[in-house]
Scaffold this motif. Structure first.
Motif, PDB file in Angstrom:
ATOM      1  N   ILE A 175     -12.183 -10.389   0.862  1.00  0.00           N
ATOM      2  CA  ILE A 175     -12.894 -10.274   2.137  1.00  0.00           C
ATOM      3  C   ILE A 175     -13.882 -11.427   2.336  1.00  0.00           C
ATOM      4  N   GLU A 176     -14.397 -11.974   1.255  1.00  0.00           N
ATOM      5  CA  GLU A 176     -15.351 -13.079   1.371  1.00  0.00           C
ATOM      6  C   GLU A 176     -14.683 -14.374   1.839  1.00  0.00           C
ATOM      7  N   GLU A 177     -13.352 -14.450   1.793  1.00  0.00           N
ATOM      8  CA  GLU A 177     -12.634 -15.639   2.253  1.00  0.00           C
ATOM      9  C   GLU A 177     -12.109 -15.489   3.678  1.00  0.00           C
ATOM     10  N   LYS A 178     -12.320 -14.315   4.279  1.00  0.00           N
ATOM     11  CA  LYS A 178     -11.844 -14.069   5.647  1.00  0.00           C
ATOM     12  C   LYS A 178     -12.634 -14.929   6.619  1.00  0.00           C
ATOM     13  N   PRO A 179     -11.933 -15.699   7.452  1.00  0.00           N
ATOM     14  CA  PRO A 179     -12.648 -16.479   8.467  1.00  0.00           C
ATOM     15  C   PRO A 179     -13.297 -15.564   9.500  1.00  0.00           C
ATOM     16  N   LYS A 180     -14.289 -16.060  10.164  1.00  0.00           N
ATOM     17  CA  LYS A 180     -15.029 -15.258  11.150  1.00  0.00           C
ATOM     18  C   LYS A 180     -14.277 -15.108  12.475  1.00  0.00           C
ATOM     19  N   TYR A 181     -13.201 -15.847  12.693  1.00  0.00           N
ATOM     20  CA  TYR A 181     -12.533 -15.821  13.994  1.00  0.00           C
ATOM     21  C   TYR A 181     -11.605 -14.630  14.218  1.00  0.00           C
ATOM     22  N   TYR A 182     -11.448 -13.732  13.238  1.00  0.00           N
ATOM     23  CA  TYR A 182     -10.708 -12.498  13.489  1.00  0.00           C
ATOM     24  C   TYR A 182     -11.355 -11.347  12.716  1.00  0.00           C
ATOM     25  N   THR A 183     -11.140 -10.144  13.226  1.00  0.00           N
ATOM     26  CA  THR A 183     -11.638  -8.915  12.607  1.00  0.00           C
ATOM     27  C   THR A 183     -10.671  -7.787  12.945  1.00  0.00           C
ATOM     28  N   PHE A 184     -10.409  -6.922  11.982  1.00  0.00           N
ATOM     29  CA  PHE A 184      -9.586  -5.743  12.229  1.00  0.00           C
ATOM     30  C   PHE A 184     -10.484  -4.578  12.610  1.00  0.00           C
ATOM     31  N   ALA A 185     -10.014  -3.726  13.499  1.00  0.00           N
ATOM     32  CA  ALA A 185     -10.812  -2.598  13.980  1.00  0.00           C
ATOM     33  C   ALA A 185     -10.817  -1.420  13.000  1.00  0.00           C
ATOM     34  N   ASN A 186      -9.789  -1.295  12.175  1.00  0.00           N
ATOM     35  CA  ASN A 186      -9.700  -0.166  11.244  1.00  0.00           C
ATOM     36  C   ASN A 186     -10.863  -0.163  10.257  1.00  0.00           C
ATOM     37  N   GLU A 187     -11.313   1.020   9.921  1.00  0.00           N
ATOM     38  CA  GLU A 187     -12.264   1.148   8.818  1.00  0.00           C
ATOM     39  C   GLU A 187     -11.450   1.087   7.537  1.00  0.00           C
ATOM     40  N   THR A 188     -11.832   0.185   6.640  1.00  0.00           N
ATOM     41  CA  THR A 188     -11.063  -0.032   5.419  1.00  0.00           C
ATOM     42  C   THR A 188     -11.992  -0.162   4.224  1.00  0.00           C
ATOM     43  N   THR A 189     -11.407  -0.032   3.047  1.00  0.00           N
ATOM     44  CA  THR A 189     -12.094  -0.384   1.817  1.00  0.00           C
ATOM     45  C   THR A 189     -11.976  -1.907   1.696  1.00  0.00           C
ATOM     46  N   ASN A 190     -13.080  -2.581   1.465  1.00  0.00           N
ATOM     47  CA  ASN A 190     -13.092  -4.039   1.382  1.00  0.00           C
ATOM     48  C   ASN A 190     -13.503  -4.469  -0.020  1.00  0.00           C
ATOM     49  N   MET A 191     -12.728  -5.399  -0.581  1.00  0.00           N
ATOM     50  CA  MET A 191     -13.018  -5.893  -1.922  1.00  0.00           C
ATOM     51  C   MET A 191     -13.075  -7.413  -1.918  1.00  0.00           C
ATOM     52  N   THR A 192     -13.991  -7.951  -2.702  1.00  0.00           N
ATOM     53  CA  THR A 192     -14.055  -9.401  -2.890  1.00  0.00           C
ATOM     54  C   THR A 192     -12.982  -9.804  -3.901  1.00  0.00           C
ATOM     55  N   GLY A 193     -12.722 -11.088  -3.998  1.00  0.00           N
ATOM     56  CA  GLY A 193     -11.791 -11.583  -5.001  1.00  0.00           C
ATOM     57  C   GLY A 193     -12.236 -11.228  -6.404  1.00  0.00           C
ATOM     58  N   GLU A 194     -13.507 -11.323  -6.664  1.00  0.00           N
ATOM     59  CA  GLU A 194     -14.055 -10.983  -7.985  1.00  0.00           C
ATOM     60  C   GLU A 194     -13.787  -9.524  -8.307  1.00  0.00           C
ATOM     61  N   GLU A 195     -13.951  -8.641  -7.336  1.00  0.00           N
ATOM     62  CA  GLU A 195     -13.685  -7.218  -7.554  1.00  0.00           C
ATOM     63  C   GLU A 195     -12.213  -6.958  -7.803  1.00  0.00           C
ATOM     64  N   VAL A 196     -11.346  -7.683  -7.098  1.00  0.00           N
ATOM     65  CA  VAL A 196      -9.894  -7.536  -7.299  1.00  0.00           C
ATOM     66  C   VAL A 196      -9.529  -7.953  -8.708  1.00  0.00           C
ATOM     67  N   PHE A 197      -9.998  -9.114  -9.148  1.00  0.00           N
ATOM     68  CA  PHE A 197      -9.676  -9.583 -10.494  1.00  0.00           C
ATOM     69  C   PHE A 197     -10.227  -8.648 -11.564  1.00  0.00           C
ATOM     70  N   ALA A 198     -11.410  -8.109 -11.361  1.00  0.00           N
ATOM     71  CA  ALA A 198     -12.000  -7.167 -12.310  1.00  0.00           C
ATOM     72  C   ALA A 198     -11.156  -5.905 -12.413  1.00  0.00           C
ATOM     73  N   GLN A 199     -10.619  -5.438 -11.296  1.00  0.00           N
ATOM     74  CA  GLN A 199      -9.800  -4.229 -11.282  1.00  0.00           C
ATOM     75  C   GLN A 199      -8.497  -4.430 -12.067  1.00  0.00           C
ATOM     76  N   PHE A 200      -7.911  -5.615 -11.974  1.00  0.00           N
ATOM     77  CA  PHE A 200      -6.616  -5.862 -12.612  1.00  0.00           C
ATOM     78  C   PHE A 200      -6.725  -6.482 -13.988  1.00  0.00           C
ATOM     79  N   SER A 201      -7.919  -6.753 -14.463  1.00  0.00           N
ATOM     80  CA  SER A 201      -8.078  -7.388 -15.768  1.00  0.00           C
ATOM     81  C   SER A 201      -8.050  -6.390 -16.924  1.00  0.00           C
ATOM     82  N   ASP A 202      -8.025  -5.100 -16.593  1.00  0.00           N
ATOM     83  CA  ASP A 202      -8.012  -4.061 -17.648  1.00  0.00           C
ATOM     84  C   ASP A 202      -6.741  -4.067 -18.442  1.00  0.00           C
TER      85      ASP A 202
END
Length: 140
Positions: free
Chosen positions: A113-140
């Motif tokens: 989510i931290e790499e998402k450009p500011k020129y678009y946004t989705f309306a849905n409410e979602t769970t948002n994860m940074t790249g660091e959080e994604v890598f931490a989740q899959f490093s187990d």
């Protein structure tokens, strides 16, 4: 191709056919990482199909090793993006637009989510994860 497929689809030219035997969970996610956006011209909207993916026309699939942990597959004839595959466990993340008549999916998460450009946004409410959080989740 299997008769128990949860979803079927094909590339733009139809030379590569795909079937997903599972979508676990049945949720669509958006990846905003720089590589996905460069690969497809925008965020990758995809579903996790685990390892349960079958292809027909495999001789038309080319792959690109985009990182140490993943490769991307595409039709060598029409260029359609077919998958993002984690090398460690052969987990397929498949662009949702490939599938025909998939109605029961829910758009519920966004990654890098931290790499998402500011020129678009989705309306849905979602769970948002940074790249660091994604890598931490899959490093187990």
């Amino acid at each position: 191709m299997s008769k128990r497929a949860e979803a079927r689809g094909a590339c733009l030219c139809g030379k590569v056919k795909i079937e997903a035997l599972s979508m676990c969970p049945e949720n669509v996610g958006a990846c905003h990482c720089n590589m996905c956006r460069k690969w497809g011209g925008g965020p990758l909207l995809a579903v996790d199909c685990n390892m349960e993916v079958n292809f027909a026309g495999e001789h038309n699939i080319s792959t690109y090793s985009s990182s140490e942990w993943a490769e991307r597959g595409f039709c060598s004839l029409c260029g359609t993006h077919l998958f993002y595959k984690l090398k460690k466990n052969d987990q397929y993340i498949v662009p949702v637009g490939l599938f025909d008549e998939v109605q029961k999916l829910n758009f519920d998460h966004q990654i890098f989510i931290e790499e998402k450009p500011k020129y678009y946004t989705f309306a849905n409410e979602t769970t948002n994860m940074t790249g660091e959080e994604v890598f931490a989740q899959f490093s187990d």
